[in-house]
Write a protein that holds these residues in place. Sequence first.
Motif, mmCIF file in Angstrom:
data_model
loop_
_atom_site.group_PDB
_atom_site.id
_atom_site.type_symbol
_atom_site.label_atom_id
_atom_site.label_comp_id
_atom_site.label_asym_id
_atom_site.label_seq_id
_atom_site.Cartn_x
_atom_site.Cartn_y
_atom_site.Cartn_z
ATOM 1 N N MET A 125 0.848 -1.194 0.000
ATOM 2 C CA MET A 125 0.000 0.000 0.000
ATOM 3 C C MET A 125 0.884 1.244 0.000
ATOM 4 S SD MET A 125 -3.042 0.923 2.671
ATOM 5 C CE MET A 125 -4.000 2.412 2.459
ATOM 6 N N LYS A 126 0.614 2.141 -0.964
ATOM 7 C CA LYS A 126 1.448 3.342 -1.082
ATOM 8 C C LYS A 126 1.162 4.311 0.056
ATOM 9 C CE LYS A 126 2.058 3.391 -6.065
ATOM 10 N NZ LYS A 126 1.852 4.178 -7.314
ATOM 11 N N LYS A 127 2.247 4.915 0.544
ATOM 12 C CA LYS A 127 2.098 5.942 1.561
ATOM 13 C C LYS A 127 1.781 7.278 0.910
ATOM 14 C CE LYS A 127 5.154 3.951 5.033
ATOM 15 N NZ LYS A 127 6.359 4.183 5.863
ATOM 16 N N LYS A 128 0.899 8.022 1.499
ATOM 17 C CA LYS A 128 0.564 9.341 0.974
ATOM 18 C C LYS A 128 1.674 10.337 1.319
ATOM 19 C CE LYS A 128 -4.454 8.939 1.031
ATOM 20 N NZ LYS A 128 -5.718 9.542 1.534
ATOM 21 N N LEU A 129 1.923 11.216 0.384
ATOM 22 C CA LEU A 129 2.921 12.254 0.655
ATOM 23 C C LEU A 129 2.427 13.167 1.764
ATOM 24 C CD1 LEU A 129 3.968 13.232 -2.958
ATOM 25 C CD2 LEU A 129 5.328 11.957 -1.305
ATOM 26 N N THR A 130 3.311 13.470 2.661
ATOM 27 C CA THR A 130 2.931 14.397 3.724
ATOM 28 C C THR A 130 2.860 15.809 3.172
ATOM 29 O OG1 THR A 130 5.237 14.664 4.348
ATOM 30 C CG2 THR A 130 3.985 12.955 5.505
ATOM 31 N N LEU A 131 2.218 16.688 3.883
ATOM 32 C CA LEU A 131 1.992 18.058 3.433
ATOM 33 C C LEU A 131 3.268 18.804 3.092
ATOM 34 C CD1 LEU A 131 -0.154 20.170 2.872
ATOM 35 C CD2 LEU A 131 -0.015 20.902 5.241
ATOM 36 N N PRO A 132 4.350 18.720 3.893
ATOM 37 C CA PRO A 132 5.580 19.448 3.545
ATOM 38 C C PRO A 132 6.150 19.045 2.192
ATOM 39 C CG PRO A 132 5.639 18.759 5.831
ATOM 40 C CD PRO A 132 4.455 18.079 5.214
ATOM 41 N N LYS B 234 4.462 17.909 -0.355
ATOM 42 C CA LYS B 234 3.607 18.472 -1.398
ATOM 43 C C LYS B 234 3.983 19.926 -1.672
ATOM 44 C CE LYS B 234 -0.546 15.635 -0.860
ATOM 45 N NZ LYS B 234 -1.997 15.643 -0.541
ATOM 46 N N LYS B 235 4.231 20.665 -0.613
ATOM 47 C CA LYS B 235 4.626 22.074 -0.763
ATOM 48 C C LYS B 235 5.960 22.195 -1.490
ATOM 49 C CE LYS B 235 2.187 24.159 3.140
ATOM 50 N NZ LYS B 235 2.335 24.898 4.419
ATOM 51 N N ILE B 236 6.891 21.303 -1.136
ATOM 52 C CA ILE B 236 8.213 21.350 -1.769
ATOM 53 C C ILE B 236 8.092 21.052 -3.260
ATOM 54 C CG2 ILE B 236 10.447 20.169 -1.918
ATOM 55 C CD1 ILE B 236 10.277 19.807 1.147
ATOM 56 N N LEU B 237 7.291 20.050 -3.620
ATOM 57 C CA LEU B 237 7.109 19.706 -5.023
ATOM 58 C C LEU B 237 6.420 20.826 -5.792
ATOM 59 C CD1 LEU B 237 6.118 15.936 -4.767
ATOM 60 C CD2 LEU B 237 8.244 16.892 -5.666
ATOM 61 N N ARG B 238 5.437 21.453 -5.157
ATOM 62 C CA ARG B 238 4.765 22.577 -5.811
ATOM 63 C C ARG B 238 5.730 23.732 -6.054
ATOM 64 N NH1 ARG B 238 -0.705 22.619 -2.080
ATOM 65 N NH2 ARG B 238 -1.775 20.866 -3.120
ATOM 66 N N CYS B 239 6.559 24.024 -5.046
ATOM 67 C CA CYS B 239 7.551 25.111 -5.182
ATOM 68 C C CYS B 239 8.561 24.775 -6.276
ATOM 69 C CB CYS B 239 8.273 25.349 -3.864
ATOM 70 S SG CYS B 239 7.253 26.102 -2.589
ATOM 71 N N ALA B 240 8.993 23.508 -6.316
ATOM 72 C CA ALA B 240 9.958 23.093 -7.337
ATOM 73 C C ALA B 240 9.336 23.202 -8.724
ATOM 74 C CB ALA B 240 10.419 21.668 -7.072
ATOM 75 N N GLY B 241 8.075 22.786 -8.848
ATOM 76 C CA GLY B 241 7.396 22.889 -10.131
ATOM 77 C C GLY B 241 7.245 24.328 -10.579
ATOM 78 N N PHE B 242 6.918 25.206 -9.634
ATOM 79 C CA PHE B 242 6.778 26.627 -9.949
ATOM 80 C C PHE B 242 8.120 27.210 -10.394
ATOM 81 C CE2 PHE B 242 6.876 31.116 -8.593
ATOM 82 C CZ PHE B 242 5.825 31.595 -9.352
ATOM 83 N N PHE B 243 9.195 26.794 -9.713
ATOM 84 C CA PHE B 243 10.538 27.278 -10.065
ATOM 85 C C PHE B 243 10.912 26.824 -11.478
ATOM 86 C CE2 PHE B 243 15.115 26.450 -10.310
ATOM 87 C CZ PHE B 243 15.619 27.717 -10.047
ATOM 88 N N VAL B 244 10.660 25.561 -11.796
ATOM 89 C CA VAL B 244 10.973 25.034 -13.127
ATOM 90 C C VAL B 244 10.157 25.763 -14.190
ATOM 91 C CG1 VAL B 244 10.813 23.006 -14.618
ATOM 92 C CG2 VAL B 244 11.696 22.778 -12.293
ATOM 93 N N LEU B 245 8.889 26.036 -13.896
ATOM 94 C CA LEU B 245 8.033 26.757 -14.834
ATOM 95 C C LEU B 245 8.581 28.161 -15.098
ATOM 96 C CD1 LEU B 245 5.440 26.991 -16.510
ATOM 97 C CD2 LEU B 245 4.257 27.737 -14.432
#
Length: 324
Positions: A1-8, A10-21
Amino acid sequence: MKKKLTLPWKKILRCAGFFVLCLCLLMLTSWIFLPRDDTDAAGMLYPDQRAFYSETEDTIDLFMLGNSSAYRGFSTMELWDSTGITSFVAGEPNETMSGANDMLDEVLSKQKPKVIFLETDMIFSGKESVSTTLMGIAKSMFPVLKYHNRWKKLSFQEIFEQNRATYHNYRKGQALSNNIGSYTRGEWMLQDGSSEEISTAVEADFEAFMDTCSENNIQVVLVDIPCALSWSMARHNAIEQLAEDHNLVFLDLNLDRASYGFDPAADFMDDKGEHLNCSGARKVTAYLAQWLTKNTSLKDHREEADYASWNDDYQQYYANCGLY
């Protein structure tokens, strides 16, 4: 069973995606806004001082970098006529040391100079700080930050044009003036034992400049062209120490001006003593030509067929400089 990503995470991935964009947008817009030609009409900044893009690659042996003191006070065509050394003034108004680093990168993309004259007035005249240095690096990496105003004239068709360089400048970066400022404000090189401080940001940019020159086997010579408005013995002393620390030659033409015939009343183009006219530039260049002949092995290209256009450029300069 996959573990869900914790909130921090998710924030880091969103910030990284925004930076790449944002990075992708900067790269795309930089490609769009970069001038496709080295002309003023194409949006090139200071095309007179960037006309080295249209010169045959690896044919210019010496560059003068600096601010307006450089492109008003050094004559490439006088140097050519007397020595056959090919040179170019790639200076900009209100240049800073970080700006000189950017210009050096541009120069090295097209030319392989053996000697660089670094005009030292900009070490004190530019309002340079860590933030301006970082902005200079950003502009070098992402030209849209430098050329963003081009949106007013940019056409859709131009975006897909090939890069080219069509602007030929017979003055090789020099700005000509025959005005006589009749400077009468007195001696500006009075010794009081003081030394002006060079900022930490400028020192860091200077070190970066020297590293680039060392990597490319370029000899750096520090030069200061006469400027009664901004130069002083305190600044001379600071640059003299900088030269000593880096084992560099420092040619301060504000000193012993009578030895090469410089006349403040006749050779400045303004009464403040800020910039040289053609007469002053000719005298400064004659002094530097003698130094180059004695202290470097730069070639005389005057009799080489591949450099015949330089003789044509000299004839055009001769007709327009007002000295003959």
